[in-house]
Design a protein around this motif. Sequence first.
Motif, PDB file in Angstrom:
ATOM      1  N   TRP A  29      37.131 220.784  98.669  1.00  0.00           N
ATOM      2  CA  TRP A  29      38.409 219.944  98.669  1.00  0.00           C
ATOM      3  C   TRP A  29      39.813 220.753  98.862  1.00  0.00           C
ATOM      4  O   TRP A  29      40.717 220.257  98.875  1.00  0.00           O
ATOM      5  CB  TRP A  29      38.499 218.913  97.509  1.00  0.00           C
ATOM      6  CG  TRP A  29      38.199 219.888  96.099  1.00  0.00           C
ATOM      7  CD1 TRP A  29      37.024 220.212  95.894  1.00  0.00           C
ATOM      8  CD2 TRP A  29      39.195 220.449  95.490  1.00  0.00           C
ATOM      9  NE1 TRP A  29      37.511 220.962  94.481  1.00  0.00           N
ATOM     10  CE2 TRP A  29      38.683 221.258  94.416  1.00  0.00           C
ATOM     11  CE3 TRP A  29      40.777 220.568  95.366  1.00  0.00           C
ATOM     12  CZ2 TRP A  29      39.353 221.851  93.233  1.00  0.00           C
ATOM     13  CZ3 TRP A  29      41.395 220.992  94.440  1.00  0.00           C
ATOM     14  CH2 TRP A  29      40.724 221.696  93.320  1.00  0.00           C
ATOM     15  N   VAL A  30      39.748 222.176  98.258  1.00  0.00           N
ATOM     16  CA  VAL A  30      40.999 222.931  98.315  1.00  0.00           C
ATOM     17  C   VAL A  30      41.577 223.249  99.507  1.00  0.00           C
ATOM     18  O   VAL A  30      42.821 222.955  99.550  1.00  0.00           O
ATOM     19  CB  VAL A  30      40.325 224.052  97.564  1.00  0.00           C
ATOM     20  CG1 VAL A  30      41.606 225.231  97.617  1.00  0.00           C
ATOM     21  CG2 VAL A  30      40.067 224.035  96.362  1.00  0.00           C
ATOM     22  N   ALA A  31      41.114 223.366 100.527  1.00  0.00           N
ATOM     23  CA  ALA A  31      41.782 223.580 101.837  1.00  0.00           C
ATOM     24  C   ALA A  31      42.407 222.530 102.262  1.00  0.00           C
ATOM     25  O   ALA A  31      43.677 222.693 102.748  1.00  0.00           O
ATOM     26  CB  ALA A  31      40.970 224.346 102.988  1.00  0.00           C
ATOM     27  N   PRO A  32      41.934 221.435 102.529  1.00  0.00           N
ATOM     28  CA  PRO A  32      42.523 220.160 102.933  1.00  0.00           C
ATOM     29  C   PRO A  32      43.603 219.639 101.991  1.00  0.00           C
ATOM     30  O   PRO A  32      44.737 219.465 102.477  1.00  0.00           O
ATOM     31  CB  PRO A  32      41.410 219.035 103.048  1.00  0.00           C
ATOM     32  CG  PRO A  32      39.974 219.765 102.858  1.00  0.00           C
ATOM     33  CD  PRO A  32      40.386 221.170 102.199  1.00  0.00           C
ATOM     34  N   LEU A  33      43.438 219.601 100.795  1.00  0.00           N
ATOM     35  CA  LEU A  33      44.830 219.393  99.730  1.00  0.00           C
ATOM     36  C   LEU A  33      45.888 220.520  99.992  1.00  0.00           C
ATOM     37  O   LEU A  33      46.823 219.851  99.818  1.00  0.00           O
ATOM     38  CB  LEU A  33      44.144 219.374  98.361  1.00  0.00           C
ATOM     39  CG  LEU A  33      44.989 218.795  97.441  1.00  0.00           C
ATOM     40  CD1 LEU A  33      45.433 217.571  97.465  1.00  0.00           C
ATOM     41  CD2 LEU A  33      44.417 218.936  95.882  1.00  0.00           C
ATOM     42  N   MET A  34      45.584 221.568 100.053  1.00  0.00           N
ATOM     43  CA  MET A  34      46.521 222.668 100.085  1.00  0.00           C
ATOM     44  C   MET A  34      47.557 222.283 101.412  1.00  0.00           C
ATOM     45  O   MET A  34      48.632 222.367 101.362  1.00  0.00           O
ATOM     46  CB  MET A  34      45.936 223.873 100.162  1.00  0.00           C
ATOM     47  CG  MET A  34      47.007 225.191 100.470  1.00  0.00           C
ATOM     48  SD  MET A  34      46.069 226.662 100.694  1.00  0.00           S
ATOM     49  CE  MET A  34      45.096 226.557 102.140  1.00  0.00           C
ATOM     50  N   LEU A  35      46.695 222.066 102.525  1.00  0.00           N
ATOM     51  CA  LEU A  35      47.309 221.927 103.814  1.00  0.00           C
ATOM     52  C   LEU A  35      48.074 220.817 103.789  1.00  0.00           C
ATOM     53  O   LEU A  35      49.319 220.577 104.215  1.00  0.00           O
ATOM     54  CB  LEU A  35      46.325 221.926 104.717  1.00  0.00           C
ATOM     55  CG  LEU A  35      45.623 223.374 105.231  1.00  0.00           C
ATOM     56  CD1 LEU A  35      44.737 223.055 106.345  1.00  0.00           C
ATOM     57  CD2 LEU A  35      46.953 224.186 105.661  1.00  0.00           C
ATOM     58  N   ALA A  36      47.634 219.754 102.981  1.00  0.00           N
ATOM     59  CA  ALA A  36      48.210 218.289 102.808  1.00  0.00           C
ATOM     60  C   ALA A  36      49.445 218.574 102.153  1.00  0.00           C
ATOM     61  O   ALA A  36      50.520 218.001 102.478  1.00  0.00           O
ATOM     62  CB  ALA A  36      47.184 217.269 102.088  1.00  0.00           C
ATOM     63  N   PHE A  37      49.554 219.190 101.038  1.00  0.00           N
ATOM     64  CA  PHE A  37      50.939 219.310 100.092  1.00  0.00           C
ATOM     65  C   PHE A  37      51.695 220.041 101.111  1.00  0.00           C
ATOM     66  O   PHE A  37      53.090 219.908 101.101  1.00  0.00           O
ATOM     67  CB  PHE A  37      50.471 220.153  99.027  1.00  0.00           C
ATOM     68  CG  PHE A  37      49.899 219.467  97.964  1.00  0.00           C
ATOM     69  CD1 PHE A  37      50.452 218.356  97.703  1.00  0.00           C
ATOM     70  CD2 PHE A  37      49.003 219.821  96.842  1.00  0.00           C
ATOM     71  CE1 PHE A  37      50.043 217.323  96.625  1.00  0.00           C
ATOM     72  CE2 PHE A  37      48.591 219.046  96.008  1.00  0.00           C
ATOM     73  CZ  PHE A  37      49.222 217.760  95.612  1.00  0.00           C
ATOM     74  N   PHE A  38      51.319 221.276 101.951  1.00  0.00           N
ATOM     75  CA  PHE A  38      52.321 221.816 102.674  1.00  0.00           C
ATOM     76  C   PHE A  38      52.946 221.125 103.856  1.00  0.00           C
ATOM     77  O   PHE A  38      54.134 220.864 103.896  1.00  0.00           O
ATOM     78  CB  PHE A  38      51.812 223.145 103.593  1.00  0.00           C
ATOM     79  CG  PHE A  38      51.157 224.442 102.840  1.00  0.00           C
ATOM     80  CD1 PHE A  38      51.942 224.716 101.444  1.00  0.00           C
ATOM     81  CD2 PHE A  38      50.290 225.105 102.745  1.00  0.00           C
ATOM     82  CE1 PHE A  38      51.621 225.785 100.577  1.00  0.00           C
ATOM     83  CE2 PHE A  38      49.921 226.232 102.222  1.00  0.00           C
ATOM     84  CZ  PHE A  38      50.436 226.520 101.004  1.00  0.00           C
ATOM     85  N   LEU A  39      52.160 220.386 104.377  1.00  0.00           N
ATOM     86  CA  LEU A  39      52.704 219.231 105.392  1.00  0.00           C
ATOM     87  C   LEU A  39      53.611 218.169 104.762  1.00  0.00           C
ATOM     88  O   LEU A  39      54.646 218.012 105.533  1.00  0.00           O
ATOM     89  CB  LEU A  39      51.395 218.716 106.319  1.00  0.00           C
ATOM     90  CG  LEU A  39      50.602 219.800 107.104  1.00  0.00           C
ATOM     91  CD1 LEU A  39      49.772 218.907 107.647  1.00  0.00           C
ATOM     92  CD2 LEU A  39      51.899 220.532 108.030  1.00  0.00           C
ATOM     93  N   ILE A  40      52.954 217.650 103.727  1.00  0.00           N
ATOM     94  CA  ILE A  40      54.113 216.814 103.205  1.00  0.00           C
ATOM     95  C   ILE A  40      55.220 217.342 102.767  1.00  0.00           C
ATOM     96  O   ILE A  40      56.492 216.869 102.951  1.00  0.00           O
ATOM     97  CB  ILE A  40      53.144 216.091 101.899  1.00  0.00           C
ATOM     98  CG1 ILE A  40      52.303 215.132 102.265  1.00  0.00           C
ATOM     99  CG2 ILE A  40      54.221 215.469 101.191  1.00  0.00           C
ATOM    100  CD1 ILE A  40      51.161 214.842 100.993  1.00  0.00           C
ATOM    101  N   GLY A  41      55.312 218.620 102.249  1.00  0.00           N
ATOM    102  CA  GLY A  41      56.613 219.143 101.802  1.00  0.00           C
ATOM    103  C   GLY A  41      57.512 219.501 102.915  1.00  0.00           C
ATOM    104  O   GLY A  41      58.612 219.112 103.063  1.00  0.00           O
ATOM    105  N   LEU A  42      56.717 219.991 104.074  1.00  0.00           N
ATOM    106  CA  LEU A  42      57.521 220.267 105.586  1.00  0.00           C
ATOM    107  C   LEU A  42      58.268 219.127 105.902  1.00  0.00           C
ATOM    108  O   LEU A  42      59.468 218.914 106.157  1.00  0.00           O
ATOM    109  CB  LEU A  42      56.868 220.894 106.456  1.00  0.00           C
ATOM    110  CG  LEU A  42      57.321 221.353 107.744  1.00  0.00           C
ATOM    111  CD1 LEU A  42      58.331 222.415 107.532  1.00  0.00           C
ATOM    112  CD2 LEU A  42      56.129 221.734 108.569  1.00  0.00           C
ATOM    113  N   VAL A  43      57.122 217.753 106.108  1.00  0.00           N
ATOM    114  CA  VAL A  43      57.765 216.769 106.523  1.00  0.00           C
ATOM    115  C   VAL A  43      58.898 215.945 105.675  1.00  0.00           C
ATOM    116  O   VAL A  43      59.800 215.661 106.314  1.00  0.00           O
ATOM    117  CB  VAL A  43      56.474 215.831 106.614  1.00  0.00           C
ATOM    118  CG1 VAL A  43      57.094 214.289 107.052  1.00  0.00           C
ATOM    119  CG2 VAL A  43      55.750 216.247 107.883  1.00  0.00           C
TER     120      VAL A  43
END
Length: 83
Positions: A29-43
């Motif tokens: 679950w770590v990699a998808p959640l990490m990427l999701a946080f990065f993308l949400i912050g960027l968006v």
Amino acid sequence: MPKSRVRKKDDYTPPASATAVKISSGRSWVAPLMLAFFLIGLVWIVTYYVTSGSWPIASWGNWNILAGFGFIAAGFGVSTQWK
């Protein structure tokens, strides 16, 4: 001068009962959640700049930038759990 004896070691042979060990961290679950946080912050930050502050939350004003960077920081925090 006398020549020293040559000592030959036996070649290593693995035990016959050796089986492959599957290493599973159990943290898929770590990699998808990490990427999701990065993308949400960027968006979040890009949306704030593109809409001139009217989106995502207009009443926050420039605090929207901090919220976007907060999501990115949360992504870095989650990344410390990655093995």
